[in-house]
Motif scaffolding. Structure first.
Motif, PDB file in Angstrom:
ATOM      1  N   LEU A 146       8.251 -81.515   9.743  1.00  0.00           N
ATOM      2  CA  LEU A 146       7.117 -81.947  10.370  1.00  0.00           C
ATOM      3  C   LEU A 146       7.252 -82.107  11.779  1.00  0.00           C
ATOM      4  CD1 LEU A 146       3.921 -82.473  10.473  1.00  0.00           C
ATOM      5  CD2 LEU A 146       4.619 -85.006   9.960  1.00  0.00           C
ATOM      6  N   GLY A 153       5.000 -85.771  14.120  1.00  0.00           N
ATOM      7  CA  GLY A 153       4.431 -86.614  13.497  1.00  0.00           C
ATOM      8  C   GLY A 153       4.452 -88.105  13.869  1.00  0.00           C
ATOM      9  N   GLY A 181       2.125 -86.967   7.906  1.00  0.00           N
ATOM     10  CA  GLY A 181       3.415 -87.407   7.535  1.00  0.00           C
ATOM     11  C   GLY A 181       3.121 -88.548   6.577  1.00  0.00           C
ATOM     12  N   LEU A 227      10.621 -86.365   3.998  1.00  0.00           N
ATOM     13  CA  LEU A 227      10.035 -86.015   5.114  1.00  0.00           C
ATOM     14  C   LEU A 227      11.219 -85.946   6.218  1.00  0.00           C
ATOM     15  CD1 LEU A 227       7.676 -84.812   6.738  1.00  0.00           C
ATOM     16  CD2 LEU A 227       6.975 -87.247   6.961  1.00  0.00           C
ATOM     17  N   SER A 258      10.545 -85.734  10.260  1.00  0.00           N
ATOM     18  CA  SER A 258       9.689 -85.919  11.281  1.00  0.00           C
ATOM     19  C   SER A 258      10.418 -85.492  12.657  1.00  0.00           C
ATOM     20  CB  SER A 258       8.757 -87.182  11.299  1.00  0.00           C
ATOM     21  OG  SER A 258       7.950 -87.425  12.410  1.00  0.00           O
ATOM     22  N   LEU A 285       4.786 -94.680  10.574  1.00  0.00           N
ATOM     23  CA  LEU A 285       5.325 -93.507   9.675  1.00  0.00           C
ATOM     24  C   LEU A 285       6.243 -94.284   8.738  1.00  0.00           C
ATOM     25  CD1 LEU A 285       5.025 -90.400   8.774  1.00  0.00           C
ATOM     26  CD2 LEU A 285       6.947 -90.091  10.712  1.00  0.00           C
ATOM     27  N   LEU A 293      12.709 -90.707   4.558  1.00  0.00           N
ATOM     28  CA  LEU A 293      12.280 -90.229   5.720  1.00  0.00           C
ATOM     29  C   LEU A 293      13.336 -90.269   6.673  1.00  0.00           C
ATOM     30  CD1 LEU A 293       9.979 -89.780   7.813  1.00  0.00           C
ATOM     31  CD2 LEU A 293       9.709 -92.354   8.221  1.00  0.00           C
ATOM     32  N   GLN A 322      13.554 -89.558  11.010  1.00  0.00           N
ATOM     33  CA  GLN A 322      12.787 -89.379  12.321  1.00  0.00           C
ATOM     34  C   GLN A 322      13.923 -88.941  13.303  1.00  0.00           C
ATOM     35  OE1 GLN A 322       9.205 -91.865  13.276  1.00  0.00           O
ATOM     36  NE2 GLN A 322      10.022 -93.350  11.747  1.00  0.00           N
TER      37      GLN A 322
END
Length: 252
Positions: free
Chosen positions: A9, A12, A21, A31, A33, A42, A52, A54
Motif C-alpha cells: 500500500l 498508508g 492499512g 502489509l 506500507s 498504523l 507490518l 513500513q
C-alpha cells in the motif's frame, strides 16, 4: 500452515491510506506500507511485528521505490501466499492555481508521485510475480477529477486521467496471460481528508470551484476516511473485480 494475504500500500501513513492499512491489518493481511513517514497509528493496528513493514520512501523517486519492491517480491516464495495485492493510493495536489502560476518543480513532483510512481510500482509488481498462480490484483485509487476537468487542477486531473488509461492498457496486457493480474482504477468518492482542507483553503480568485467544496463540507456530504476505506476494500474483494478496469466505488 495456512497461507496469508500480502498487500503493498502506498500513502498508508495518513488519511484514507491509513484507514485502508488499519482495516487490512485487522483482517489479518500482511502489509507493506510505503510512505514518506512511518505511522504510529498504523503500527498500533498490527497484531505483531511481522505483520507490518513500513518503508520510508519518497515516491517522487519512483526508480528507487520500484527497485525496493522488486527486491522484496523476488525474495518471496509464491507458494506461501494466498493472494498478492498492490494498492496505489498516494497522490499530491500542488498549488491550487492556474497552470501558468505553478512552479515546474511542483508539477514534476505531482506527476511523479501521482502517475509515474504508480506505473513504476505496478510494472515492478507484475514483472516480479509474473509466474505466480495465486490471485494478484492492482487497485489504483483514481478520482472523479480524472474523468472531468476542473480549473486550477490541471496536474491532479491529468495524473488521475493518466492512471485510468495506464490501468486500461495494462489490463489488456494481463488478460492475454494464463494467470494475469486483475487491475482496476477506482474512484473513491469525495472524502474528508487533508486534501479537502487544502481545496477549501485555496485562494478563491485562483479556484472557481471552491464554493462547491465548502458546501460539501458544510452539508456533511463528505465520506469519512474509514467509511471510504471500507467501501474500497469491499470493491477489491468483489468477485468481478477487474472486469471493468475503470470504475467508481459507487458502481453496482
Amino acid at each position: 500452515m495456512s497461507k496469508k494475504h500480502l498487500t503493498i500500500l502506498t500513502g498508508g501513513s495518513r488519511g484514507m491510506g491509513l484507514a485502508i492499512g488499519q482495516q487490512l491489518l485487522r483482517e489479518g493481511h500482511m502489509l507493506i506500507s510505503i510512505a514518506r513517514k512511518t505511522s504510529d497509528a498504523l503500527a498500533e493496528a498490527a497484531t505483531d511485528t511481522e505483520q507490518l513493514q513500513q518503508w520510508e520512501q519518497d515516491l517522487a523517486n519512483s526508480e528507487e521505490a520500484a527497485k525496493r519492491l522488486t527486491t522484496l517480491l523476488s525474495s518471496l516464495n509464491a507458494d506461501d501466499w494466498a493472494s498478492l495485492t498492490l494498492i496505489n493510493n498516494a497522490g499530491v495536489i500542488p498549488r491550487i492555481a492556474p497552470l501558468g502560476q505553478i512552479a515546474v518543480a511542483d508539477l514534476q513532483n505531482a506527476m511523479r508521485v501521482g502517475l509515474e510512481a504508480p506505473m513504476a510500482l505496478t510494472g515492478a509488481f507484475l514483472a516480479a510475480t509474473e509466474q505466480w498462480t495465486c490471485p494478484r490484483k492492482v487497485l489504483n485509487i483514481s478520482s472523479g477529477l480524472g474523468r472531468r476537468p476542473m480549473a486550477s487542477q490541471a496536474a491532479y486531473c491529468s495524473a488521475k486521467a493518466g492512471m485510468d488509461m495506464f490501468t486500461r492498457c495494462t489490463a489488456l496486457e494481463e488478460a492475454l496471460k494464463p494467470h494475469g493480474a486483475k487491475l482496476c482504477s477506482l474512484a473513491p468518492g469525495v472524502i474528508d481528508t487533508d486534501m479537502q482542507v487544502q481545496l477549501r483553503g485555496a485562494n478563491p480568485e485562483d479556484f472557481p470551484d471552491i464554493g462547491n467544496f465548502k458546501a460539501m463540507k458544510q452539508d456533511e456530504r463528505l465520506t469519512s476516511p474509514a467509511d471510504a476505506a471500507a467501501r474500497l476494500l469491499a470493491y477489491l474483494h468483489r468477485t468481478d473485480f477487474g472486469e471493468n478496469p475503470v470504475a467508481d466505488v459507487r458502481d453496482k
